[in-house]
Write a protein that holds these residues in place. Structure first.
Motif, PDB file in Angstrom:
ATOM      1  N   TYR A 119      37.595-133.219  -0.143  1.00 20.10           N
ATOM      2  CA  TYR A 119      36.664-133.082  -1.260  1.00 20.10           C
ATOM      3  C   TYR A 119      35.510-134.048  -1.059  1.00 20.10           C
ATOM      4  O   TYR A 119      35.660-135.080  -0.409  1.00 20.10           O
ATOM      5  CB  TYR A 119      37.329-133.436  -2.595  1.00 20.10           C
ATOM      6  N   VAL A 121      32.988-136.236  -3.530  1.00 23.44           N
ATOM      7  CA  VAL A 121      32.831-136.683  -4.913  1.00 23.44           C
ATOM      8  C   VAL A 121      31.454-137.323  -5.062  1.00 23.44           C
ATOM      9  O   VAL A 121      31.081-138.196  -4.270  1.00 23.44           O
ATOM     10  CB  VAL A 121      33.929-137.699  -5.306  1.00 23.44           C
ATOM     11  N   ILE A 154      33.215-132.405  -6.279  1.00 23.35           N
ATOM     12  CA  ILE A 154      33.635-132.878  -7.596  1.00 23.35           C
ATOM     13  C   ILE A 154      32.510-133.738  -8.146  1.00 23.35           C
ATOM     14  O   ILE A 154      32.089-134.710  -7.509  1.00 23.35           O
ATOM     15  CB  ILE A 154      34.949-133.675  -7.499  1.00 23.35           C
TER      16      ILE A 154
END
Length: 174
Positions: A119, A121, A154
């Motif tokens: 991911y 962020v 995210i």
């Protein structure tokens, strides 16, 4: 640590910026801890462009402004490093620091590919007129990332507006 370090592979990539609220780093650290993976903290200098990067993590960049010094090895800001350390060490998550140069969304996407991040962020943009002007000219890093690479992005809200409140860049209701 360099991007080639195997301890970074499959971890969480988080964009860190001087003066950024700790919520972004804390949320990324929580996610890395929950998944039991390393956290790669990347800072991007948008005032310089990448000339070359080496296996050891060294980045050579040139300034966009011709009045700035010519070639300079990019180093992670010591104050930002101290802040990252202060936030992450009590959590106990494994982490590394990466200094990048150039367009933030491109640099983060490239690093995410190198370390095979699960991911990416990022935080929301700063509130206020300065943040709105910067986003108008540069665009949202989160939006650019979401459209230019295949990893989930995210976005950690930094200054959420409650309910029907007006966002800083919106026109007032008529």
């Amino acid at each position: 640590m360099s991007a080639a370090d195997n301890t970074q592979r499959g971890g969480i990539l988080v964009a860190v910026v001087a003066g950024q609220p700790t919520a972004v780093l804390e949320q990324a650290a929580r996610l890395a801890d929950d998944l039991d993976v390393a956290l790669v903290c990347a800072n991007v200098d948008p005032n310089r462009y990448l000339v070359s990067s080496y296996v050891d993590g060294t980045v050579v960049a040139l300034p966009y402004d011709p009045d700035l010094p010519e070639v300079e090895d990019e180093r992670f800001d010591p104050d930002l490093e101290a802040h990252v350390r202060a936030v992450l060490e009590p959590i106990g998550v494994r982490y590394s620091l990466e200094q990048l140069a150039g367009d933030p969304s491109w640099a983060l996407a490239r690093l995410a590919e190198e370390v095979d991040a699960r991911y990416i962020v990022v935080g929301t943009r700063e509130a206020g007129i300065r943040g709105s002007i910067r986003e108008f000219f540069n665009g949202s890093i989160a939006v650019h990332l979401a459209h230019r690479q295949h990893r989930p992005v995210i976005v950690v809200p930094l200054a959420p507006v409650a309910g029907e409140g007006q966002l800083p860049w919106e026109e007032p209701p008529v």
